[in-house]
Scaffold this motif. Structure first.
Motif, short mmCIF file in Angstrom:
data_model
loop_
_atom_site.label_atom_id
_atom_site.label_comp_id
_atom_site.label_asym_id
_atom_site.label_seq_id
_atom_site.Cartn_x
_atom_site.Cartn_y
_atom_site.Cartn_z
N PHE A 136 0.86 -1.18 0.00
CA PHE A 136 0.00 0.00 0.00
C PHE A 136 0.90 1.23 0.00
N PRO A 137 0.38 2.35 -0.47
CA PRO A 137 -0.95 2.57 -1.07
C PRO A 137 -1.06 1.97 -2.46
N LYS A 138 -2.29 1.72 -2.85
CA LYS A 138 -2.58 1.20 -4.18
C LYS A 138 -3.47 2.19 -4.90
N GLU A 139 -3.10 2.41 -6.19
CA GLU A 139 -3.91 3.33 -6.97
C GLU A 139 -5.21 2.65 -7.37
N LEU A 140 -6.29 3.42 -7.27
CA LEU A 140 -7.60 2.88 -7.56
C LEU A 140 -8.16 3.42 -8.86
N GLU A 141 -8.27 4.70 -8.98
CA GLU A 141 -8.93 5.30 -10.14
C GLU A 141 -8.52 6.77 -10.21
N MET A 142 -8.57 7.30 -11.43
CA MET A 142 -8.26 8.72 -11.61
C MET A 142 -9.57 9.45 -11.86
N ILE A 143 -9.72 10.56 -11.20
CA ILE A 143 -10.90 11.40 -11.41
C ILE A 143 -10.46 12.65 -12.12
N ALA A 144 -11.35 13.19 -12.95
CA ALA A 144 -11.01 14.39 -13.71
C ALA A 144 -12.27 15.17 -14.00
N SER A 145 -12.11 16.46 -14.05
CA SER A 145 -13.22 17.35 -14.36
C SER A 145 -13.00 17.96 -15.74
N ASP A 146 -14.12 18.18 -16.47
CA ASP A 146 -14.01 18.80 -17.78
C ASP A 146 -13.48 20.23 -17.70
N SER A 147 -13.57 20.78 -16.50
CA SER A 147 -13.07 22.15 -16.36
C SER A 147 -11.56 22.22 -16.47
N SER A 148 -10.91 21.07 -16.41
CA SER A 148 -9.44 21.08 -16.54
C SER A 148 -9.01 21.47 -17.94
N VAL A 149 -9.93 21.49 -18.91
CA VAL A 149 -9.59 21.91 -20.28
C VAL A 149 -9.36 23.40 -20.32
N ASN A 150 -10.11 24.14 -19.55
CA ASN A 150 -10.03 25.59 -19.59
C ASN A 150 -9.26 26.19 -18.43
N TYR A 151 -9.02 25.37 -17.38
CA TYR A 151 -8.34 25.91 -16.20
C TYR A 151 -7.21 24.99 -15.77
N THR A 152 -6.28 25.62 -15.09
CA THR A 152 -5.27 24.83 -14.38
C THR A 152 -5.87 24.52 -13.01
N VAL A 153 -6.17 23.27 -12.79
CA VAL A 153 -6.96 22.91 -11.61
C VAL A 153 -6.17 21.96 -10.71
N HIS A 154 -6.67 21.88 -9.50
CA HIS A 154 -6.21 20.84 -8.57
C HIS A 154 -7.44 20.29 -7.84
N TYR A 155 -7.28 19.06 -7.32
CA TYR A 155 -8.43 18.33 -6.76
C TYR A 155 -8.26 18.15 -5.26
N ARG A 156 -9.42 18.01 -4.63
CA ARG A 156 -9.44 17.81 -3.17
C ARG A 156 -10.63 16.88 -2.84
N ILE A 157 -10.41 15.92 -1.90
CA ILE A 157 -11.49 15.02 -1.46
C ILE A 157 -11.71 15.20 0.05
N SER A 158 -12.95 14.90 0.48
CA SER A 158 -13.30 15.00 1.91
C SER A 158 -14.49 14.08 2.18
N GLY A 159 -14.58 13.67 3.44
CA GLY A 159 -15.69 12.81 3.83
C GLY A 159 -15.22 11.52 4.47
N GLN A 160 -16.07 10.50 4.46
CA GLN A 160 -15.78 9.22 5.09
C GLN A 160 -14.58 8.55 4.46
N GLY A 161 -13.65 8.14 5.32
CA GLY A 161 -12.43 7.50 4.84
C GLY A 161 -11.35 8.49 4.49
N VAL A 162 -11.67 9.80 4.52
CA VAL A 162 -10.67 10.81 4.20
C VAL A 162 -10.36 11.60 5.46
N ASP A 163 -11.31 12.47 5.85
CA ASP A 163 -11.12 13.22 7.08
C ASP A 163 -12.12 12.80 8.16
N LYS A 164 -12.88 11.74 7.88
CA LYS A 164 -13.77 11.14 8.86
C LYS A 164 -13.42 9.67 8.98
N ASP A 165 -13.80 9.10 10.14
CA ASP A 165 -13.42 7.72 10.44
C ASP A 165 -13.87 6.77 9.33
#
Length: 895
Positions: free
Chosen positions: A144-173
């Protein structure tokens, strides 16, 4: 046979798993509009749902999402209208072999602009995220860690973007389980996941530009945790069961329950139950766990508890499945399947003849059923040889033995040997093919020298009453059972309440000794009993009874029991009264009676309405009230009777009671009779004597009291020229005028009270009460802590803690006696305490105080004289003036 079944089952399981391994069930992917109406078809006949390439064919489809349903041909459609962005659910496919397969269905939304015009992506009205929801397997192995999947937004075509996750398993138990590369959008998992704890994770992903502005809507992410068979089945619920022994084969004993923490409705939780032992006694359903009896020969006496080991294995019992083993307990309850059994094939006992209520023998038995239960407790009975009721059987509650008792004695001469049959049963019926058991018992009767026996035991004789004395009415003999004769046997009478019969000692003849009277109270239902004892040469005795049935003779005439009768008359109406007669004889020597008026009848009466035992006596003419004697002749049916006098009192009716007239009350002289009048005279004489005695007691004079002459006055009141007697003499002196009533310091109505006078060194009070025709003087003196109160007439002591008794309405003589006693007590007290605190009360002579004293008299009585006038004493007359001079003294206060 059993091994072949197991082999076939294993072979079938192997084939199924090989088929499952060859099937590659991939998720069903479908693009659908965002808004789905009810009945919208998602897919039709997908090969994933039809198990294409698999050995088995589908027979049923079940959706785990209530918004969607599946037809029998595999078509998926919506049940109700809904709006989605992404959607994921599963369809459970059951094949013809009974196995379940899960197929995931993933829905994604089409771009609304492309739905309308089919144009390129640059015409989309809204931006969207990719990829679709995904799954991970639980308990994955490192690294571990093991890569699972890549997420992407269509807005990355027009912007220089970065991603953020939150919720269960991230910042909650559990915190930190998922991490995201903020630049590339690659999602990774940092450790193994337990599906039984977290079957799925829901969190969100957000995209921001360099300025920190959110360039697209947040993306809800669901990570489903795929199950692995990592939990073995576990037993739950009851593990103790009960069943009766000898129950029928197929009887349900209970259900064994188990559970598996893996995902339900998958092979991971498909549990199979298998017996590891006791397979000859029980069977268990492999998939429901219901335990049943396999035979009808379960025997508690052989084994009352059976420990059964059971294996539970998932994956439908496949060898690769996980398993657990446990033990259940089956208790066998008792039924009455064992009868009591005798330890011997023949029992023998012995008893002496003529013995009664004795224990003959004990008969032990054995019973294999549960001790101290109705299945074990034995009941004994004598089934043969007890036709005469000589025996009784009981059970010893402790040992369960049969107890044979002799109730009535046996006769050796008649039955020297008795053969019995004893049968033992239980308190409850017997179950099964067993039968109750019996055993023979031989009872030997021992011989004894017995006393004579009367034959018959009860002799019945008929005798007429009043038979002549000495008449032989019968003979009652006894026989010796040993030699069967009556020689040398003597007879004696035991009971004869009226001493009516004599027994001839040597012959047993019964002779009349006194008059036999059928009407005697000793006779019950015309029968009279006597008992006779027979004694042989060895002094053995026997007892017999003679019942004499007495025949009636006409020896009693009818009599009228109530000869004093009362006849109630109503005006001029002729009255009547019922006259009854009785006869102690029986018919035909009694009723019906013959009633006639006697020869001396005066003609005022007549008889009518004659019955068997009564007649109505009626007035022949009206007659005044009074007592009349009426002669009546009464004879029985045989004409035996005599004339009897009946006294009839005729009186006036006062009232009626139940239709019968009641006479009025008689005068005292007539109703009381001679004895009543004598009692009244004696009572009057007694009251007169009592009154005379009381008068004599009340008029008796009192004894004269002795008056001491120690003072030299001779008991007379002397006028003194001294200044005055002491204060104590003044206060104690009494002045009584008859007529004044004083009770406990209070007066009758109409009293007037004067004021008290108080000085500095003590309290002196003198009160006068007037009322009821007299004056009453009371004086209260208080010296230090001693307080004296005098009033009326006193008797007994005053000084030295003594109490004086008060009297009222005293006469002149009583006054003299009271004053004498008072003076004697006080003089004696002064003789003892002449130097004490009452020394001022001694008689003293004072010199002349002189003339012109500005203070006047120093006596306190002068003050009293100023406040209260005693002039009324001058009106009392010459007889009371010396007494008044003594009673009225001058109060004085000394230093």
């Amino acid at each position: 046979m059993y091994e072949r079944e197991v082999f076939a089952l294993c072979l079938l399981t192997l084939v199924l798993f090989q088929s499952a391994a060859s099937c590659d069930l991939r998720p069903v992917l479908a693009h659908v509009p965002k808004r789905l109406p009810a009945g919208y078809i998602i897919s039709e006949g997908k090969k994933e749902l039809t198990l294409e390439g698999c050995a088995a064919k589908p027979v049923a489809f079940t959706s785990n999402d209530p918004d969607f349903a599946v037809n029998t041909d595999g078509t998926i459609f919506t049940v109700r209208g809904l709006e989605i962005t992404t959607k994921r659910f599963s369809v459970l496919v059951q094949d013809e072999n009974g196995s379940d397969w899960r197929v995931d269905v993933i829905l994604s939304c089409k771009d609304e602009a492309s739905q309308k015009s089919g144009s390129a992506s640059h015409k989309r009205a809204k931006r969207r995220w990719r990829p679709l929801p995904f799954s991970i397997f639980e308990n994955d192995i490192p690294p571990f860690p093991k890569e699972l999947e890549m997420i992407a937004s269509d807005s990355s075509v027009n912007y220089t973007v970065h991603y953020r996750i939150s919720g269960q398993g991230v910042d909650k138990d559990p915190i930190g389980l998922f991490i995201l590369n903020r630049e590339t959008g690659m999602l990774s998992v940092t450790g193994p996941v337990d599906r039984e704890r977290n079957p799925k994770f829901d969190f969100i992903a957000q995209v921001f530009d360099a300025a920190g502005r959110e360039t697209d809507q947040y993306l809800p992410i669901t990570v489903n945790v795929e199950d692995k068979n990592d939990n073995a089945p576990e037993f739950i619920g009851l593990r103790f069961f009960t069943v009766e022994e000898r129950c029928r084969a197929g009887t349900v004993i209970g259900q064994v329950n188990a559970t598996d923490k893996d995902q339900p409705k998958t092979p991971h939780t498909f549990i199979k139950f298998t017996l590891q032992n006791a397979t000859d006694m029980f069977s268990i359903d492999p998939f429901t766990g219901i335990l049943t009896a396999k035979t009808n020969t379960l025997d508690r006496e052989a084994q009352d508890k059976v420990y059964v080991e059971i294996e539970i294995r998932d994956m439908g019992g496949a060898p690769s499945g996980l398993f657990s083993r446990g033990t259940i307990v089956v208790n066998l309850t008792d039924v009455n399947d064992n009868p009591p059994t005798f330890k011997e094939k023949l029992y023998k006992a012995k008893v002496q003849e003529n013995q009664e209520n004795v224990l003959v023998t004990r008969i032990p038995v054995e019973d294999k059923d549960l001790i101290n239960t109705p299945n074990w407790k034995a009941l004994f009975s004598v089934t043969k040889g007890n036709e005469s009721g000589n025996f009784r059987m009981e059970t010893d509650p402790k040992t369960n033995e049969g107890l044979l008792y002799m109730i009535k004695g046996l006769d050796y001469e008649k039955t020297p040997l008795v053969k019995l049959e004893i049968t033992a049963r239980n308190e409850v019926p017997l179950i099964g093919s067993e039968q109750w058991m019996s055993v023979p018992l031989e009872l030997s009767v021992g011989d004894e020298d017995e006393g004579p026996e009367f034959n018959p035991g009860i002799l019945y004789l008929k005798v007429k009453e009043n038979v002549a004395n000495g008449t032989v009415i019968g003979t009652y003999k006894a026989v010796d059972p040993e030699n069967k004769n009556s020689d040398s046997i003597k007879y004696y009478k035991m009971t004869d309440p009226g001493n009516w019969i004599n027994v001839v000692e040597n012959t047993g003849e019964l002779k009349v000794a006194n008059t036999i009277d059928r009407e005697s109270p000793l006779v019950q239902k015309d029968m009279y009993n006597i008992t006779i004892r027979a004694v042989d040469e060895s002094k053995k005795t026997g007892k017999g009874m003679v019942i004499i049935q007495i025949e009636d003779v006409n020896d009693n005439m009818p009599v009228i029991p109530g000869k004093d009768l009362i006849m109630c008359s109503r005006g001029n109406t002729l009255s009547s009264i019922l006259v009854e007669a009785v006869d102690m004889d029986k018919p035909p020597y009694s009723t019906p009676y013959i009633f006639e008026l006697g020869a001396d009848n005066d003609g005022r009466w007549k008889l009518k309405d004659t019955t068997d035992s009564s007649v109505v006596l009626e007035q022949a003419s009206a007659m005044p009230n009074g007592i009349y004697s009426v002669p009546i002749l009464v004879k029985d049916l045989q004409g035996f009777g005599e004339e009897q006098i009946v006294n009839v009192r005729v009186c006036s009716c006062e009232r009626e009671d139940n239709g019968v007239g009641i006479c009025g009350a008689r005068s005292a002289s007539s109703s009381l009779g001679s004895l009543g009048i004598l009692a009244l005279v004696l009572s009057g004489l007694f009251l007169l004597l009592l009154s005379l005695l009381l008068i004599f007691i009340c008029s008796t004079k009192r004894d004269k009291l002795y008056i001491s002459d120690d003072t030299g006055t001779g008991g007379m009141l002397l006028k003194s020229n001294t200044e005055a007697p002491g204060e104590e003499v003044k206060d104690g002196a009494l002045m009584m005028i008859p007529g004044g009533e004083v009770v406990d310091g209070s007066l009758q109505s109409g009293l007037m009270e004067s004021k008290n006078v108080t000085s500095a060194s003590g309290r002196y009070g003198q009160q006068y009460f007037q009322g009821g025709g007299g004056v009453y003087n009371t004086t209260t003196q208080e010296f230090g802590t001693e307080k004296y109160y005098s009033s009326g007439r006193y008797d007994n002591n005053m000084y030295g803690n003594a109490t004086m008794q008060k009297f009222s309405n005293a006469g002149t003589l009583d006054t003299w006696k009271t004053n004498g006693r008072y003076l004697d007590r006080k003089l004696a007290y002064f003789g003892e305490e002449e130097d004490g605190r009452y020394a001022d009360d001694m008689l003293k002579t004072y010199g002349n105080e002189g003339m012109g004293s500005p203070a006047g008299s120093v006596g306190c009585c002068s003050i009293v004289g100023e406040q209260e006038s005693m002039d009324f004493l001058n009106t009392l007359g010459p007889k009371f003036r010396p007494l008044a001079d003594v009673c009225y003294t001058t109060n004085r206060t000394g230093n």
